[in-house]
Write a protein that holds these residues in place. Structure first.
Motif, short mmCIF file in Angstrom:
data_model
loop_
_atom_site.label_atom_id
_atom_site.label_comp_id
_atom_site.label_asym_id
_atom_site.label_seq_id
_atom_site.Cartn_x
_atom_site.Cartn_y
_atom_site.Cartn_z
N GLY A 161 85.25 35.21 46.23
CA GLY A 161 86.20 34.88 45.17
C GLY A 161 87.16 33.79 45.60
N ALA A 162 87.60 32.98 44.64
CA ALA A 162 88.63 31.98 44.93
C ALA A 162 89.89 32.68 45.38
N VAL A 163 90.15 33.87 44.76
CA VAL A 163 91.18 34.78 45.25
C VAL A 163 90.55 36.17 45.30
N GLU A 164 91.12 37.04 46.10
CA GLU A 164 90.66 38.44 46.14
C GLU A 164 91.85 39.36 45.96
N GLU A 165 91.75 40.31 45.03
CA GLU A 165 92.88 41.22 44.83
C GLU A 165 92.56 42.59 45.42
N VAL A 166 93.60 43.21 45.95
CA VAL A 166 93.49 44.58 46.47
C VAL A 166 94.62 45.39 45.82
N SER A 167 94.24 46.34 45.00
CA SER A 167 95.21 47.28 44.40
C SER A 167 96.35 46.58 43.67
N THR A 168 96.05 45.52 42.95
CA THR A 168 97.14 44.81 42.25
C THR A 168 97.43 45.40 40.87
N ALA A 169 96.46 46.14 40.28
CA ALA A 169 96.57 46.51 38.87
C ALA A 169 97.87 47.26 38.55
N ASP A 170 98.27 48.19 39.43
CA ASP A 170 99.47 48.97 39.14
C ASP A 170 100.58 48.70 40.15
N ALA A 171 100.45 47.59 40.91
CA ALA A 171 101.41 47.35 42.00
C ALA A 171 102.74 46.84 41.48
N ASP A 172 103.83 47.35 42.08
CA ASP A 172 105.16 46.81 41.80
C ASP A 172 105.42 45.57 42.64
N VAL A 173 104.94 45.64 43.88
CA VAL A 173 105.09 44.50 44.80
C VAL A 173 103.69 44.07 45.25
N ILE A 174 103.44 42.77 45.12
CA ILE A 174 102.14 42.24 45.58
C ILE A 174 102.39 41.23 46.71
#
Lengths: 394, 295
Positions: free
Chosen positions: A247-260
């Motif tokens: 991926g151009a970016v990769e997300e980990v647990s961002t869906a419900d995160a308050d702080v990313i």
């Protein structure tokens, strides 16, 4: 086939598998293991290429500008001072629309002399028209180098594959090395539309007046924009054959995160551990890894960050008089959103200083505790630095 | 020595050089000697302009324009690529001015010839940065006015001896040539073309604009540079075997200097000193060559 190898040797394996035809390089620590291994491949006949042992980085890239224009697949590797020395020709390579691939080992710029990792060398070349791909581990280095050739030759722009000094270039890890047959299915032979050819003589890179120059520049931006679209398509093809994508970016647990947390390079691996530990304590932390820096995947970044209250960008680099470079770009990507997260900038790990789980945990805690970010990015783990004024005054 | 020039020209009739430009004459003779199987590299120099703006080109061979200091390195890469592609019959030639050769491009040139890269490097020497407006280079001769050596600050240093510097790398072939002696020039290009490895030709190319001479004197000035021993015609093979190609008449240097506005500030004493310097250089060359041609 699984092999244990350094990040440097993962680059070299990819260069061998890509069947690069002309390599040109000048040694600089910590890039040397890459070019030494490629030299061994050439000497052993495992890679049928011409290896040009030129007298400087400037000439290394100049030689590839000649070779690529003459229609062959090309590769170089450098780091830090060497990349800075190439600066003029970085612009030339992209302006000439040449699909040169470079491995760039992130190393701090002098003075003082420092061979350890720091992203300021590659990020200060962000406006040169090179695609930049940042890697996290040895497998990603090998895979990204293979992808770089296909992407470069697809959009006619040069590509920089970026890896951290020592933490990645000199660290041994298990790496799955694809077979030649698999690579050949992914990466067709280089066959450019135009090349130096005595049958159909053309003039390349000649005088361009104001009447044509802007259109030439715009075409480079069009190519950059197309690279953003084509990178996922290229990864589809790569995944079909190799079973991996990044991926151009990769997300980990961002869906419900308050702080990313936003990271790049090997700091990402450390951050993954921190996010996992904090999640286990019930704290809503996420992570966004940026792999593709040029072209900047602003839309993907907005998509993953927009719902968070706060974003903490870790920058192992600095633009003097401004701030961390990833933080600047992330702020710019978010600035036109109506409801946008607050962006906290943290400067970490310059010149190879460790970025530990404890440091990243502290960054999370600071971001939670503060209502708003300070104007300036915060330098983490500094000892006190007295300000030294010059002798001239009002 | 008489060389038949081919009927065909590899330069179109139009170019954007100044009237009397020696570098335009030199290019025409060079291409006469090289023929169509040629790929040319042009780093920043007068010829970046003379060749014409996009989409026009005055040259009928493929040309790669490139950055100032990269002439030899880019040629190295092209040669490698052509070898990989099996195009061994194509000559790669770099065509650079004195600034791109003596000064900013010297590191890349020294590196390339040390590796004995298989290419021909031709320097057309107009003895200053003419394209940017007549600034001093290390090829500018002792005594010359330029826009960066004005008034009393006229150049007090000798011209760098580029052929000797190249010969010191023990390359297969190095030679001087002049636009006033086209037969000799074309013969040297053809000879260079037949040799493998690094080859260097240094062509004296007069510049009416920068030298402050009438454009119709361009060829005459070039001839006088040879006949005064200021720019002798010679070859160096393998870095050690010297051949002087033409026995000069040995005119006094003042006859050459007095025709050029760039030297108009020099006194008789200055010219006497320059005469001694030229004789000293000529004696040195004679000692290396051992013999003089009997022409």
């Amino acid at each position: 086939m699984w092999q244990v190898m350094e990040g440097s040797h993962a680059v070299a394996e990819a260069v061998r598998l890509a069947g690069v035809q002309v390599i040109s390089a000048y040694p600089i620590t910590p890039q040397t293991h890459i070019v030494e291994r490629i030299s061994e491949f050439c000497a052993a006949g495992l890679l049928e290429a011409r290896f040009l042992r030129v007298e400087s980085e400037h000439s290394a890239l100049a030689a590839l500008i000649g070779a690529s224009t003459a229609g062959v697949r090309t590769f170089t590797a450098t780091s830090s001072q060497g990349l800075a020395y190439m600066h003029e020709l970085l612009h030339w390579a992209s302006g000439a629309r040449l699909p040169i691939v470079m491995a760039e080992v992130n190393r701090a710029l002098a003075p003082g002399w420092n061979i350890w990792t720091d992203q300021t060398d590659s990020l200060s070349q962000r406006d040169t028209g090179w695609i930049q791909l940042y890697c996290e581990d040895g497998q990603e280095v090998l895979d990204t180098t293979l992808q770089a050739f296909r992407l470069a030759e697809w959009v006619n722009l040069p590509v920089m594959v970026v890896l951290d000094a020592f933490f990645l270039s000199h660290t041994h890890e298990p790496v799955q090395v694809p077979s030649q047959e698999e690579v050949d299915r992914f990466l067709p032979p280089f066959s450019p539309s135009f090349r130096l050819n005595t049958e159909t003589p053309c003039a390349f890179n000649q005088l361009a007046t104001p009447a044509v120059y802007m259109e030439m520049r715009y075409s480079i931006q069009q190519a950059m924009a197309s690279a953003l679209e084509r990178f996922p398509q290229l990864e589809d093809a790569f995944q079909t054959i190799m079973g991996r994508r990044y991926g151009a970016v990769e997300e980990v647990s961002t869906a419900d995160a308050d702080v990313i947390l936003v990271t790049s390079g090997t700091v990402t691996s450390t951050a993954r551990g921190v996010v996992e530990a904090l999640r286990n304590r019930g704290e809503k932390v996420g992570l966004l890894k940026i792999k593709l820096f040029r072209p900047f995947p602003a839309e993907a970044i907005r998509r993953h960050l927009r719902r968070a209250a706060k974003v903490a960008v870790l920058d192992r680099n600095f633009s003097f008089g401004a701030g961390g470079i990833f933080a600047q770009e992330v702020r710019a990507a978010l600035c036109n959103l109506k409801d946008r997260p607050q962006v906290f900038g943290y400067i970490v790990g310059l010149g190879g200083r460790d970025v530990t789980p404890a440091l990243i945990t502290e960054i999370c805690r600071k971001t939670w505790e503060r209502a708003h970010p300070e104007e300036a990015d915060e330098w983490m783990g500094l000892t006190e630095v007295p300000y030294e004024s010059g002798t001239a005054g009002p | 020595m008489k060389v038949e020039l081919p009927d065909h020209e590899l330069m179109h009739s139009g170019h954007v050089g100044c009237p009397g430009c020696g570098a335009a004459v030199a290019m025409r003779f060079l291409l006469n000697g090289l023929g169509e199987k040629t790929v040319m590299v042009i780093p920043a120099c007068c010829w970046s302009i003379i060749a014409g703006p996009y989409p026009q080109s005055t040259l009928k061979v493929p040309v790669l324009h490139t950055a100032f200091e990269t002439g030899a390195a880019v040629a190295t890469g092209i040669r490698a690529a052509l070898d990989v592609r099996g195009e061994r019959d194509v000559t790669v030639v770099t065509w650079a001015g004195d600034g791109g050769t003596f000064d900013i491009g010297f590191q890349a040139l020294s590196g390339a010839v040390e590796r004995n890269e298989d290419f021909l490097y031709v320097c057309y020497d107009n003895e200053a940065y003419m394209n940017t407006g007549i600034q001093r280079s290390s090829s500018t001769p002792y005594g010359a006015w330029t826009t960066t050596t004005p008034g009393r600050d006229w150049k007090k240093m000798r011209k760098k001896n580029i052929v000797e510097a190249l010969a010191a790398h023990r390359i297969p072939y190095a030679a001087t040539a002049s636009i006033a002696y086209p037969d000799d020039l074309v013969a040297k290009v053809k000879k260079a073309r037949s040799i493998r490895g690094s080859r260097f030709i240094h062509i004296f190319s007069s510049c009416p604009t920068g030298w402050r001479i009438p454009s119709e004197l361009s060829i005459k000035i070039a001839r006088m540079a040879v006949q005064t021993n200021i720019f002798p015609l010679y070859e160096v093979e393998g870095g050690v075997r010297y051949t002087i190609n033409l026995k000069p008449k040995g005119y006094l240097v003042k006859e050459y200097f007095r025709l050029q506005g760039r030297f108009s500030h020099l006194t008789e004493e200055d010219l006497d000193q320059i005469q001694e310097m030229v004789e000293e250089d000529w004696e040195l060359l004679l000692r290396k060559a051992g013999t003089m041609p009997s022409l």
